[in-house]
Design a protein around this motif. Structure first.
Motif, PDB file in Angstrom:
ATOM      1  N   TYR A  74      -7.494   7.975   4.344  1.00 52.68           N
ATOM      2  CA  TYR A  74      -7.510   8.133   2.811  1.00 52.68           C
ATOM      3  C   TYR A  74      -9.028   7.799   2.730  1.00 52.68           C
ATOM      4  O   TYR A  74     -10.568   7.245   3.176  1.00 52.68           O
ATOM      5  CB  TYR A  74      -6.486   7.086   2.327  1.00 52.68           C
ATOM      6  N   GLN A  75      -9.128   7.402   0.807  1.00 48.94           N
ATOM      7  CA  GLN A  75     -10.818   6.911   0.159  1.00 48.94           C
ATOM      8  C   GLN A  75     -10.175   5.273   0.692  1.00 48.94           C
ATOM      9  O   GLN A  75      -9.146   4.972  -0.037  1.00 48.94           O
ATOM     10  CB  GLN A  75     -10.869   7.480  -1.140  1.00 48.94           C
ATOM     11  N   THR A  76     -11.088   4.230   1.111  1.00 48.31           N
ATOM     12  CA  THR A  76     -11.829   2.969   0.728  1.00 48.31           C
ATOM     13  C   THR A  76     -11.163   2.492  -0.770  1.00 48.31           C
ATOM     14  O   THR A  76     -11.556   3.172  -1.257  1.00 48.31           O
ATOM     15  CB  THR A  76     -12.375   2.306   1.460  1.00 48.31           C
ATOM     16  N   TYR A  84       7.402  -3.590   3.352  1.00 54.62           N
ATOM     17  CA  TYR A  84       6.171  -3.284   3.864  1.00 54.62           C
ATOM     18  C   TYR A  84       4.883  -3.808   2.852  1.00 54.62           C
ATOM     19  O   TYR A  84       3.909  -3.363   3.076  1.00 54.62           O
ATOM     20  CB  TYR A  84       5.958  -2.268   4.495  1.00 54.62           C
ATOM     21  N   ALA A  85       5.264  -5.237   2.922  1.00 54.84           N
ATOM     22  CA  ALA A  85       4.427  -6.419   1.752  1.00 54.84           C
ATOM     23  C   ALA A  85       3.112  -6.869   3.404  1.00 54.84           C
ATOM     24  O   ALA A  85       3.299  -6.811   4.475  1.00 54.84           O
ATOM     25  CB  ALA A  85       4.026  -7.495   1.251  1.00 54.84           C
ATOM     26  N   PHE A  86       2.188  -6.654   2.856  1.00 48.88           N
ATOM     27  CA  PHE A  86       0.617  -7.512   3.854  1.00 48.88           C
ATOM     28  C   PHE A  86       0.604  -8.509   3.262  1.00 48.88           C
ATOM     29  O   PHE A  86       0.412  -8.513   2.083  1.00 48.88           O
ATOM     30  CB  PHE A  86      -0.241  -6.683   3.452  1.00 48.88           C
ATOM     31  N   VAL A  87       0.862 -10.076   3.978  1.00 44.32           N
ATOM     32  CA  VAL A  87       0.382 -10.883   3.222  1.00 44.32           C
ATOM     33  C   VAL A  87      -0.694 -11.531   4.087  1.00 44.32           C
ATOM     34  O   VAL A  87      -1.579 -11.327   4.950  1.00 44.32           O
ATOM     35  CB  VAL A  87       1.899 -11.488   3.911  1.00 44.32           C
ATOM     36  N   THR A 120      -0.044  -4.084  -5.805  1.00 45.27           N
ATOM     37  CA  THR A 120       0.069  -2.479  -4.894  1.00 45.27           C
ATOM     38  C   THR A 120      -0.787  -1.616  -5.541  1.00 45.27           C
ATOM     39  O   THR A 120      -1.991  -1.326  -6.429  1.00 45.27           O
ATOM     40  CB  THR A 120       1.252  -1.977  -6.623  1.00 45.27           C
ATOM     41  N   VAL A 121      -1.126  -1.066  -4.264  1.00 42.23           N
ATOM     42  CA  VAL A 121      -2.322  -0.094  -4.039  1.00 42.23           C
ATOM     43  C   VAL A 121      -2.244   1.450  -3.185  1.00 42.23           C
ATOM     44  O   VAL A 121      -1.258   1.476  -3.333  1.00 42.23           O
ATOM     45  CB  VAL A 121      -3.493  -0.167  -2.392  1.00 42.23           C
ATOM     46  N   ASN A 122      -2.085   2.516  -4.580  1.00 40.26           N
ATOM     47  CA  ASN A 122      -1.966   3.627  -4.098  1.00 40.26           C
ATOM     48  C   ASN A 122      -3.156   4.613  -4.007  1.00 40.26           C
ATOM     49  O   ASN A 122      -3.937   4.466  -4.569  1.00 40.26           O
ATOM     50  CB  ASN A 122      -1.761   4.212  -5.650  1.00 40.26           C
ATOM     51  N   VAL A 135       0.681  -0.572  -0.041  1.00 37.48           N
ATOM     52  CA  VAL A 135       0.038  -0.466   0.179  1.00 37.48           C
ATOM     53  C   VAL A 135       0.858   1.252  -0.115  1.00 37.48           C
ATOM     54  O   VAL A 135       1.128   1.716   0.864  1.00 37.48           O
ATOM     55  CB  VAL A 135      -1.602  -0.073   1.135  1.00 37.48           C
ATOM     56  N   LEU A 136       0.429   1.907  -0.831  1.00 30.25           N
ATOM     57  CA  LEU A 136       1.691   3.302  -0.789  1.00 30.25           C
ATOM     58  C   LEU A 136       0.569   5.153  -1.423  1.00 30.25           C
ATOM     59  O   LEU A 136      -0.488   4.502  -1.581  1.00 30.25           O
ATOM     60  CB  LEU A 136       2.500   3.343  -2.579  1.00 30.25           C
ATOM     61  N   ASP A 137       0.697   5.493  -0.511  1.00 29.86           N
ATOM     62  CA  ASP A 137       0.834   7.287  -1.168  1.00 29.86           C
ATOM     63  C   ASP A 137       0.472   7.674  -1.829  1.00 29.86           C
ATOM     64  O   ASP A 137       1.266   7.133  -2.425  1.00 29.86           O
ATOM     65  CB  ASP A 137       0.811   7.863  -0.016  1.00 29.86           C
ATOM     66  N   ALA A 138      -0.529   7.470  -3.112  1.00 36.34           N
ATOM     67  CA  ALA A 138      -0.903   7.990  -3.881  1.00 36.34           C
ATOM     68  C   ALA A 138       0.329   9.134  -4.520  1.00 36.34           C
ATOM     69  O   ALA A 138       0.446   9.203  -5.977  1.00 36.34           O
ATOM     70  CB  ALA A 138      -2.300   8.220  -4.096  1.00 36.34           C
TER      71      ALA A 138
END
Length: 124
Positions: free
Chosen positions: A95-97, A74-77, A118-120, A40-43
């Motif tokens: 943040y927006q969901t 920093y991965a979520f698994v 990868t989520v921005n 998860v990254l800040d866009a």
């Protein structure tokens, strides 16, 4: 004697060439494989977001909160050794969901085949 020698030679060649290699055994590792790997990254900044955040995977009635692996990325698994069709939701205050499209996890003879996402996240 010569005929006996030729007979033995050809019969040995025949029998060794007609044997098939039936060693189709599959050797699996003892490694536990996570099917989902989410970063998860800040866009805007591109920095990883990993504190005070929930990353959830849902497959039908099955739900799992993914665990943070504090590595360099920093991965979520999650979805460890579990095939299925998952929808990942990421929520964090400010943040927006984010909700993913369905992610299909398959498996081979030994383990689940991992998928990365990868989520921005966009701030409010």
């Amino acid at each position: 004697m010569k005929k006996l020698f030729l007979f033995l030679l050809f019969s040995t060649l025949f029998f060794t060439s007609s044997c098939e290699d039936n060693d189709d055994r599959i050797f699996c590792t003892d490694q536990f494989v996570y099917g989902l790997n989410v970063i998860v990254l800040d866009a805007v900044t591109g920095n990883p977001i990993f504190q005070d955040i929930e990353v959830k995977a849902v497959d039908g009635t099955y739900q799992e909160i993914l665990e943070l692996v504090p590595s360099s990325e920093y991965a979520f698994v999650g979805a460890g050794e579990r095939a299925g069709t998952y929808v990942v939701t990421v929520t964090k205050a400010g943040y927006q969901t984010y909700t993913s499209a369905p992610i299909v996890l398959t498996r081979d003879e030994c383990h689940v085949i991992p998928q990365s996402l990868t989520v921005n996240l966009q701030s409010n």
